[in-house]
Design an enzyme around this catalytic site. Structure first.
Site, PDB file in Angstrom:
ATOM      1  CG  HIS A 136      -1.895   0.977   1.416  1.00 30.24           C
ATOM      2  ND1 HIS A 136      -1.622   2.264   1.806  1.00 30.24           N
ATOM      3  CD2 HIS A 136      -3.243   0.922   1.245  1.00 30.24           C
ATOM      4  CE1 HIS A 136      -2.756   2.953   1.883  1.00 30.24           C
ATOM      5  NE2 HIS A 136      -3.748   2.169   1.534  1.00 30.24           N
ATOM      6  CG  ASP A 213       0.667  -2.197   6.339  1.00 28.24           C
ATOM      7  OD1 ASP A 213      -0.252  -2.177   7.188  1.00 28.24           O
ATOM      8  OD2 ASP A 213       0.590  -1.624   5.228  1.00 28.24           O
ATOM      9  CD  GLN A 216      -6.886  -4.195   4.104  1.00 36.38           C
ATOM     10  OE1 GLN A 216      -7.851  -4.902   4.373  1.00 36.38           O
ATOM     11  NE2 GLN A 216      -7.027  -2.928   3.741  1.00 36.38           N
ATOM     12  CE  LYS A 239      -7.220   0.034   6.243  1.00 35.61           C
ATOM     13  NZ  LYS A 239      -8.008   0.556   5.133  1.00 35.61           N
ATOM     14  CB  CYS A 377      -3.642   3.283  -1.536  1.00 36.59           C
ATOM     15  SG  CYS A 377      -4.819   4.587  -1.210  1.00 36.59           S
TER      16      CYS A 377
HETATM   17  N1  PLP Z   1      -1.676  -0.574   4.737  1.00 34.51           N
HETATM   18  C1  PLP Z   1      -2.602  -1.283   4.107  1.00 34.51           C
HETATM   19  C2  PLP Z   1      -2.277  -2.657   3.614  1.00 34.51           C
HETATM   20  C3  PLP Z   1      -3.882  -0.759   3.927  1.00 34.51           C
HETATM   21  O1  PLP Z   1      -4.814  -1.474   3.288  1.00 34.51           O
HETATM   22  C4  PLP Z   1      -4.168   0.535   4.414  1.00 34.51           C
HETATM   23  C5  PLP Z   1      -5.488   1.148   4.182  1.00 34.51           C
HETATM   24  O2  PLP Z   1      -6.202   0.790   3.279  1.00 34.51           O
HETATM   25  C6  PLP Z   1      -3.165   1.227   5.072  1.00 34.51           C
HETATM   26  C7  PLP Z   1      -1.930   0.645   5.226  1.00 34.51           C
HETATM   27  C8  PLP Z   1      -3.391   2.584   5.623  1.00 34.51           C
HETATM   28  O3  PLP Z   1      -4.344   2.578   6.617  1.00 34.51           O
HETATM   29  P1  PLP Z   1      -4.939   3.934   7.201  1.00 34.51           P
HETATM   30  O4  PLP Z   1      -5.347   4.742   6.002  1.00 34.51           O
HETATM   31  O5  PLP Z   1      -6.073   3.510   8.029  1.00 34.51           O
HETATM   32  O6  PLP Z   1      -3.842   4.591   7.959  1.00 34.51           O
END
Ligand code: PLP
Length: 420
Positions: A136, A213, A216, A239, A377
């Site tokens: 992401h 990370d 998900q 999430k 993203c």
């Molecule tokens: N990392 C992953 C794999 C994600 O799917 C997301 C959000 O979709 C993020 C990081 C970023 O999360 P946030 O926008 O809640 O900080």
């Protein structure tokens, strides 16, 4: 993810009563475009159970005060609730120490904090940060920024067409130059569950730190940071059935102790003079200013909710719905699923031949079905598959086979319009 093999005895059988669980989510009981809402955009954000909404309401109605500072009853109650949420999260992630749980704004802020507070003072020209093609933007751009600031190099491990990480190429890219390995536990655009333990071990053998990370992953199966052995782990509350503007950074105490503060301000200091300031103990060193108190309390309630249902049971339920959804989509002509790794979480990215994903999203919305369409993203990943975007249905614990049927009906609607 470290899914246990079987369900605990009390969760086996009929414990995962999805209709009862759905009743906990007031938002699901509505119609959209004249159809019952089918919410399949959980990768973007999940819905909130009543108890999370109630916990936040209760805090504002009866306990609202600033934390850590006041001597009065309300402040004490607010502080206990805020710190109680930290204990709940510590248990959820099986962290060794509550000092290792830092409340942040989301996964994004957690990753930026690691890059700026731990990596920036340490990286030098010639050092490398290793990520993967499936990251992401939140796990790409913070590392690009810190590489630009320090002269370090960003390296990217490739993936196979199935969406699995190419572990051989990954291992070959890890060297004595690698200082940081930062990888998604679960890919948001492919659903791939990465072999996190193996990734961490490979990083550690080379002397690099391992960052996972978990944006998900955390809501979809058990996460045990000590079993994973990772140095840092991030997640987003929203999430995980909790409120927005809230997240968690887990960091091994030793690394957090050695890291620089991220932001300066109230609460993160021990002493301040115009000549010099000293820092508060963990985790407060990283929680400058008035924190998101209601957010932490809401997240605590969400974590309790997931824990009561059981992370193994949630994973098993979502896997069953994913398998059904994969079969149903495979039956449709002109649909290509992107991301077919054997180890997958409940994310189905797909393209419909000859139809832009945005049109797919708009048409299925007419059937009351909420999915996402776009680059998720993950622009470099879209480029890897030579598509501008995909449609993505992403599951949560309240989704059912009937939800999948509604999506398939919506996709028939797409084909009818475009085949005319
Ligand atoms: N990392 C992953 C794999 C994600 O799917 C997301 C959000 O979709 C993020 C990081 C970023 O999360 P946030 O926008 O809640 O900080």
């Amino acid at each position: 993810m470290t899914h246990a093999q079987g369900l605990s005895p009390q969760l086996a059988g009929n414990m995962f009563d999805v209709e009862r669980i759905r009743a906990e989510f007031p938002i699901l009981a509505q119609t959209v475009n004249g159809r019952p809402l089918v919410y399949l955009d959980n990768g973007a954000t999940s819905q909130k159970p009543r108890r999370v909404i109630e916990a936040i309401r209760r805090y504002y109605e009866s306990d609202n005060a600033n934390v850590h500072r006041g001597l009065h009853a309300l402040s004490e109650r607010a502080t206990n609730a805020y710190e109680g949420a930290r204990d709940t999260v510590r248990t959820f992630l099986n962290a060794a120490d509550r000092r290792e749980i830092v409340f942040v704004r989301g996964a994004t802020e957690g990753l930026n904090l690691i890059a700026q507070s731990w990596a920036r003072p340490r990286l030098q020209p010639g050092d490398e940060v290793l990520i993967t093609t499936m990251e992401h933007h939140s796990n790409i751009v913070p590392w690009q920024l810190v590489c630009r600031q320090t002269g370090a190099q960003l390296r990217v491990a490739p993936i196979h067409d199935s969406g699995e990480l190419d572990m051989e190429a990954f291992a070959n890219l890890v060297s004595e130059r690698t200082r940081v390995v930062a990888v998604a536990h679960v890919s948001n655009a492919l659903g791939t569950i990465n072999p996190a333990r193996q990734i961490v071990e490979t990083a550690h053998i080379a002397g690099a730190i391992a960052v996972l990370d978990g944006a998900q992953a955390a809501a979809h199966g058990p996460v045990d940071v000590r079993a994973l052995g990772c140095d840092f782990y991030v997640l987003s509350s929203h999430k995980c059935y909790g409120p927005t503007g809230m997240g968690v950074l887990y960091g091994r105490a030793e690394l957090l102790e050695a890291a620089e503060p991220y932001q300066g301000g109230g609460d993160m200091i021990r002493t301040v003079s115009f000549e010099e300031s000293t820092w508060n103990e963990l985790p407060y060193k990283f929680e400058a200013g008035t924190p998101n108190i209601a957010g932490a309390i809401g997240l605590g309630a969400a974590v309790e909710f997931m824990t009561e249902l059981g992370m193994d049971a949630i994973a098993a339920h979502e896997r069953e719905v994913l398998e059904y959804a994969t079969e149903r989509l495979d039956e449709l002509d002109g649909i290509r699923i992107i991301g077919t790794a054997p180890e997958k979480a409940g994310i189905l990215s797909f393209v419909v031949e000859g139809v832009h994903p945005h049109d797919v999203g708009t048409i299925v919305d007419q059937h009351g079905v909420a999915i996402r369409a776009g680059h998720h993203c993950a622009m470099p990943l879209m480029r890897r598959y030579r598509v501008p975007a995909t449609s993505r249905a992403s599951l949560a614990l309240y989704n059912t086979r009937a939800d999948v049927d509604a999506l398939v009906e919506g996709l028939h609607g797409v084909k009818e319009i475009f085949d005319r």
